[in-house]
Write an enzyme that holds these catalytic residues in place. Structure first.
Site, PDB file in Angstrom:
ATOM      1  N   LYS A 279      43.405  46.257  41.256  1.00  0.00           N
ATOM      2  CA  LYS A 279      42.382  45.527  40.505  1.00  0.00           C
ATOM      3  C   LYS A 279      41.998  46.296  39.244  1.00  0.00           C
ATOM      4  CE  LYS A 279      40.044  43.350  44.471  1.00  0.00           C
ATOM      5  NZ  LYS A 279      40.296  41.955  44.079  1.00  0.00           N
ATOM      6  N   ARG A 353      43.838  37.264  53.663  1.00  0.00           N
ATOM      7  CA  ARG A 353      44.539  36.262  54.481  1.00  0.00           C
ATOM      8  C   ARG A 353      45.552  36.913  55.407  1.00  0.00           C
ATOM      9  NH1 ARG A 353      46.327  33.230  49.046  1.00  0.00           N
ATOM     10  NH2 ARG A 353      44.400  34.231  48.382  1.00  0.00           N
TER      11      ARG A 353
HETATM   12  N1  BES Z   1      38.321  40.413  48.137  1.00  0.00           N
HETATM   13  C1  BES Z   1      39.016  39.682  47.140  1.00  0.00           C
HETATM   14  C2  BES Z   1      38.276  38.423  46.701  1.00  0.00           C
HETATM   15  C3  BES Z   1      37.069  38.632  45.858  1.00  0.00           C
HETATM   16  C4  BES Z   1      37.165  38.684  44.497  1.00  0.00           C
HETATM   17  C5  BES Z   1      35.835  38.693  46.449  1.00  0.00           C
HETATM   18  C6  BES Z   1      36.032  38.836  43.727  1.00  0.00           C
HETATM   19  C7  BES Z   1      34.718  38.850  45.682  1.00  0.00           C
HETATM   20  C8  BES Z   1      34.802  38.903  44.320  1.00  0.00           C
HETATM   21  C9  BES Z   1      40.372  39.245  47.662  1.00  0.00           C
HETATM   22  O1  BES Z   1      40.972  40.126  48.527  1.00  0.00           O
HETATM   23  C10 BES Z   1      41.254  39.105  46.472  1.00  0.00           C
HETATM   24  O2  BES Z   1      41.521  40.093  45.849  1.00  0.00           O
HETATM   25  N2  BES Z   1      41.691  37.891  46.204  1.00  0.00           N
HETATM   26  C11 BES Z   1      42.515  37.642  45.082  1.00  0.00           C
HETATM   27  C12 BES Z   1      43.558  36.649  45.492  1.00  0.00           C
HETATM   28  C13 BES Z   1      44.619  36.427  44.453  1.00  0.00           C
HETATM   29  C14 BES Z   1      45.467  37.661  44.296  1.00  0.00           C
HETATM   30  C15 BES Z   1      45.464  35.256  44.873  1.00  0.00           C
HETATM   31  C16 BES Z   1      41.643  37.079  43.958  1.00  0.00           C
HETATM   32  O3  BES Z   1      40.780  36.258  44.233  1.00  0.00           O
HETATM   33  O4  BES Z   1      41.833  37.512  42.830  1.00  0.00           O
HETATM   34 MN    MN Z   2      42.064  41.594  47.485  1.00  0.00          MN
END
Ligand code: BES
Ligand code: MN
Ligand code: ZN
Length: 503
Positions: A279, A353
């Site tokens: 990230k 997931r």
């Molecule tokens: N934990 C994150 C989702 C998230 C993002 C929660 C921002 C709270 C605030 C999750 O594991 C994630 O990183 N999801 C990705 C999925 C994507 C790679 C398809 C996302 O939402 O960017």
């Molecule tokens: Mn994630």
């Protein structure tokens, strides 16, 4: 905080502070009017000086009101009377508490509970008052070397009810409100606790402590157990971390053993850096709250046990970190889930997931009546619904309705999104049964589509709490949502008559 209910007129109370509402423009609520009368028009006279218009959330603290034995009177602006609603009620209740937090009053009597909120009875108002009061006083300062030394003088809140016959209802509402507020606090603490302290092992210890306190069967599965079960998706995420993963299982039995349990599954990512698909640095600290789904399962079960709900519940919390590492998942890796289905990990940041799918398969052994998973699953959900509603998706509309209604009643709202087959196509993979991402379009829905492939054998709903579990900005921190929704859902389910409280 101690809460009690009391009926009786304001001029008879000997309290540290009476709390009463004033509508816009300077329109006295019924109780404010009573005080005005016995004090010979003192309230009206003060308002005429122009110090309080009655705008929602305004407050004015008064001392020595004639013929009122209480030390203080707090006037709270409630906005236009016609517009007064659930949201306003919560707002003014919170404002009153923060206004009094730093005064010398250790005990207050609030009459805001007697304001009319359309469609809501005294039980609702009392419960909300308890929840909002506790939430407004919440602080997370245990990691400061010198905790804020605000005196927290307020110790006792008396909630007024209009009739003596409301006292019993009021007491039950306090009990429920306190159980909810306690669990909300627990979830906020766990969400605010940083990743170096709140690890999967720590979460497991908290679960064991709650299990011990309430006599619940609590099991913690270790990596070796998960290997034996073939949880290849979950374990692939954990491989990138030095913290051992845990699969926490709590069983609460409040009903006959033969009754099928409600299964609650919560994402317990104690820190999500994204893995190799790392990230961006900005705000990455906030990803410590990626375990709030798991924490809210703990909170819901704790409250159910506290309230002795006649229902069976099994809580399942897969817990891990998601970090970049030499042994971490790589984009393109293919893993085999416990269900036998294979997954191409096209983005290692879609890890939630991967751990949830194995937990869903694991849930089958409990032959659950319904399964609800709770997860901070997608940033897309924050974009779609913001911080006001959790995303709700389900393979069963009745179950979705039950959850939406529980959210509506508790003001911990959820909004349903479609789970149509057409979206499933986005998960196609060239090399495995499915990919773990479905592109940018409809990201919350395709994440739920992924989970749905592991929820074929039961009624299932998914709550995406990425937007609701955490508040960003200056007062950032965990909110404790969707604990109120979950507890109400359980309360409603525990009712043998099948009635649902409010909607
Ligand atoms: N934990 C994150 C989702 C998230 C993002 C929660 C921002 C709270 C605030 C999750 O594991 C994630 O990183 N999801 C990705 C999925 C994507 C790679 C398809 C996302 O939402 O960017
Ligand atoms: Mn994630
Ligand atoms: Zn995550």
């Amino acid at each position: 905080m101690e809460f009690i209910v009391k009926s009786g007129t304001p001029e008879k109370q000997r309290s540290g502070c009476l709390v009463v509402g004033v509508f816009e423009s300077r329109k006295l609520s019924a109780v404010a009017h009573q005080i005005d009368e016995v004090s010979g028009g003192a309230i009206g006279a003060i308002l005429r000086r122009g110090d309080l218009e009655g705008k929602s959330g305004q407050t004015l603290l008064l001392h020595n009101i004639p013929n009122i034995p209480s030390e203080r009177v707090l006037l709270v602006g409630c906005g236009k009377e016609k517009e007064f609603n659930e949201s306003r009620y919560r707002e003014v209740t919170g404002k009153a508490v923060t206004a009094l937090r730093d005064t010398g009053a250790s005990e207050i009597t609030t009459y805001l509970t007697e304001l009319e909120v359309k469609g809501r009875d005294i039980a609702w108002k009392i419960r909300q008052a308890v929840e909002v009061t506790e939430a407004s006083l919440y602080r997370f300062d245990r990691l400061k070397s010198k905790p804020n030394n605000n005196r927290r003088a307020l110790r006792r809140v008396v909630l007024a009810v209009p009739k003596r016959s409301d006292l019993g209802t009021g007491e039950q509402a306090i009990k429920e409100g306190q159980a909810i507020a306690e669990s909300v606090k627990l979830v906020r603490d766990l969400g605010n606790l940083p990743g170096n302290l709140c690890t999967p092992t720590y979460l497991a210890e908290q679960a064991l402590a709650i299990g011990k306190q309430y006599g619940l069967k609590t099991t913690v599965l270790e990596k070796a157990d998960m290997q034996q079960l073939g949880m290849g998706a979950f374990l692939s995420v954990a491989r990138g971390s030095r913290q051992p993963p845990k699969l926490i299982v709590l069983e609460y039995q409040g009903d006959k053993e033969s009754e099928a349990p409600v299964a609650l599954i919560g994402k317990g990512l104690t820190f999500d850096a994204g893995g190799i698909s790392i990230k961006p640095a900005a705000n990455m600290d906030e990803m410590k709250y990626d375990m709030c789904g798991g924490a809210s399962v703990l909170g819901a079960i704790k409250a159910a046990a506290e309230l002795k709900l006649p229902i069976n519940i099994v809580g399942i919390i897969p817990s891990s970190e998601n970090l970049p590492d030499g042994d971490a998942n790589k984009p393109g890796d293919i893993v085999t889930s416990m269900s036998g289905q294979t997954v191409e990990v096209l983005n290692t940041d879609a890890e939630g997931r991967l751990i949830l799918c194995d937990a869903l398969t694991y849930a089958e052994r409990f032959k659950p009546a319904v399964v609800v998973d709770i997860a901070t699953l997608t940033g897309a959900c924050v974009i779609a619904l913001g911080g006001h509603a959790s995303g709700l998706l389900a393979n069963n509309d009745q179950l979705a309705r039950e959850l939406a209604n529980a959210g509506k009643y508790t003001y911990d709202r959820a909004w349903q999104l479609p789970l149509w087959d057409e979206y499933q196509k986005q998960l196609e993979s060239n090399f495995a049964d499915m990919a773990n991402i479905g592109g940018r379009e409809g990201g919350t829905i395709t994440a739920a589509c992924f989970l749905s492939r592991y929820a074929k054998n039961f009624k299932w709903a998914h709550l995406d709490i990425a937007g609701t579990a955490w508040k960003t900005g200056k007062e950032k921190g965990a909110t404790g949502r969707p604990v109120p929704l979950l507890i109400q859902f359980l309360i409603n389910r525990a009712r043998k008559d099948g009635a649902e409280t409010g909607t």
